[in-house]
Design an enzyme around this catalytic site. Sequence first.
Site, PDB file in Angstrom:
ATOM      1  N   LEU A   9     -24.615  17.927  -2.152  1.00  0.00           N
ATOM      2  CA  LEU A   9     -25.395  16.749  -2.463  1.00  0.00           C
ATOM      3  C   LEU A   9     -24.770  15.406  -3.097  1.00  0.00           C
ATOM      4  CD1 LEU A   9     -28.595  18.524  -3.902  1.00  0.00           C
ATOM      5  CD2 LEU A   9     -27.981  17.831  -1.435  1.00  0.00           C
ATOM      6  N   ARG A  16     -24.641   5.468 -14.193  1.00  0.00           N
ATOM      7  CA  ARG A  16     -24.016   5.647 -15.552  1.00  0.00           C
ATOM      8  C   ARG A  16     -22.264   5.481 -15.566  1.00  0.00           C
ATOM      9  NH1 ARG A  16     -27.013  10.474 -17.916  1.00  0.00           N
ATOM     10  NH2 ARG A  16     -27.538  11.150 -15.848  1.00  0.00           N
ATOM     11  N   LYS A  23     -19.562   7.372  -8.015  1.00  0.00           N
ATOM     12  CA  LYS A  23     -18.912   8.249  -8.867  1.00  0.00           C
ATOM     13  C   LYS A  23     -18.197   9.337  -8.279  1.00  0.00           C
ATOM     14  CE  LYS A  23     -22.323  11.119  -9.974  1.00  0.00           C
ATOM     15  NZ  LYS A  23     -23.641  11.815 -10.706  1.00  0.00           N
ATOM     16  N   GLY A  78     -35.407  12.501  -3.879  1.00  0.00           N
ATOM     17  CA  GLY A  78     -35.242  13.589  -4.599  1.00  0.00           C
ATOM     18  C   GLY A  78     -34.394  14.945  -3.891  1.00  0.00           C
ATOM     19  N   TYR A 365      21.048  -0.692  -6.511  1.00  0.00           N
ATOM     20  CA  TYR A 365      20.050  -0.706  -5.575  1.00  0.00           C
ATOM     21  C   TYR A 365      20.486  -0.368  -4.421  1.00  0.00           C
ATOM     22  CZ  TYR A 365      16.407  -1.707  -2.128  1.00  0.00           C
ATOM     23  OH  TYR A 365      15.598  -2.056  -1.008  1.00  0.00           O
ATOM     24  N   ASN A 376      31.089   7.159  -4.583  1.00  0.00           N
ATOM     25  CA  ASN A 376      30.883   6.864  -5.704  1.00  0.00           C
ATOM     26  C   ASN A 376      30.540   5.309  -5.803  1.00  0.00           C
ATOM     27  OD1 ASN A 376      31.799   7.236  -9.004  1.00  0.00           O
ATOM     28  ND2 ASN A 376      32.280   5.072  -8.293  1.00  0.00           N
ATOM     29  N   TYR A 386      17.485  -6.925   3.369  1.00  0.00           N
ATOM     30  CA  TYR A 386      16.318  -7.649   4.026  1.00  0.00           C
ATOM     31  C   TYR A 386      16.805  -8.874   4.234  1.00  0.00           C
ATOM     32  CZ  TYR A 386      11.626  -9.818   4.222  1.00  0.00           C
ATOM     33  OH  TYR A 386      10.383 -10.432   4.991  1.00  0.00           O
ATOM     34  N   ARG A 439      36.198 -11.617  -2.006  1.00  0.00           N
ATOM     35  CA  ARG A 439      36.102 -12.553  -3.304  1.00  0.00           C
ATOM     36  C   ARG A 439      37.191 -13.511  -3.209  1.00  0.00           C
ATOM     37  NH1 ARG A 439      37.830  -7.360  -7.176  1.00  0.00           N
ATOM     38  NH2 ARG A 439      39.966  -8.061  -7.062  1.00  0.00           N
TER      39      ARG A 439
END
Length: 458
Positions: A9, A16, A23, A78, A365, A376, A386, A439
Amino acid sequence: MSNVSAIILAAGAGTRMKSSKSKLVHEVCFRPIVEWVYQAAAGAGAGKIVTVIGHQAQQVKACLGEEKLYALQEKQLGTGDAVKSAMPNIDDGGCVLVLSGDVPLISEETLRAAVDYHLKNRFAATIITADVKDPTGYGRVIRDENDSVKYIVEEKDATPAQKVVTEINSGLYCFDTGLLRAALGELSNDNAQGEYYLTDTVAILLKTGYRVGAFRLADDREIMGINDKVQLSQANEAMKQKIIREHMLQGVTFINPDSCYISPETEMEPDVVIYPGTLLEGNCKIGSGSVIGPNTHLTDVTVGENTKIESSVLCSSTVGSNTNVGPFAYVRPGSTIGSQVKVGDFVEVKNSVIGEGTKISHLTYVGDSDVGEKVNFGCGTVTVNYDGQEKHRTTIGDRSFIGCNTNLVAPVTVEADSYIAAGSTITDTVPADALAIARSRQVVKEGWKKNKFGSDNK
């Protein structure tokens, strides 16, 4: 167990709970309330389970799955009316359990025992009951000299002597299917609420001369209904204690059981140690000797043996044996972390494979990457996966050394045994055994500050 059906049921409004959600989809130990009841019925051998839905029906269906059997109670008239709406889906013969969708602590063992008791004694109906310390507000079960049910009396109708009775009607039943169908046909809504009550079927059966039994539970917590957030919290606590106790009896150590929550699907081998503040959600599997926590949340994660995961969050991933994760690591879905790996503090891994013996110690990341063995990672490494429209993969070969503050701009490959100098941004393939430096050359301008700001500037 042959020819057992179940009706759940689940049509009530549950006002409440003070929630926009049904619920029945609120969770107890990470599983929706109604799903606990459904799983108990299935575990007890119910071959056909019909869930009666009404208020917020789609939420209940989304929770249990569209493929399940449902009966729609369009107007809440009921419990008797609710059961009647499900009966066209129930086969004749055998017996049918009638269960409340908001009683998540009922166990399959209890339901199986209740059905056995019902069939053995050939009752027309069996009420699942319990003795409670304070029966106020509940219907009392009055037995005859043969210990069969004589009648059920509601609180408002009970005499002082009857109110002393502590055995209550839980609202859970097992019926002979044919006799229930006939009794439902005789129900009347001639009462103050204008509703059809399932309890009236018991009175009809007794009046007709059939025997009704009462299966008394040893633990009244099993029939705890949930009507508000306070009772939801109480049910969570009771279920948590039950789940954790079962794991402890199987050899798992909990340093502070009260602070942990474990899903019912979680599997743990002996000698696992769970530290305070640990949440194991969904289908988790933890190997022997592993230490989880403190303050760790795993969701659908498989962990090998002798692995330590501390103060971290892992989702839908696999971690090997003799691996250390954390503190403060985040492993996102789709990741496979090998054995003897280090995933350290403030490291995030997403949809990646990390080979055996690799070290990712801190502030890194690794996303959409295939990483070989014994690689390592220096501090501050980022796989740049991305481009603003699509995700791309990075491939890193065995035994490569990635210097600190390196950006690997995917799609890119770093072949085995190669080195990347600290501070590099890598956009092209790095051959095996090579050193890549990407770099600007350092330039030092002596006396620059004095020339710029003057000798008095400090």
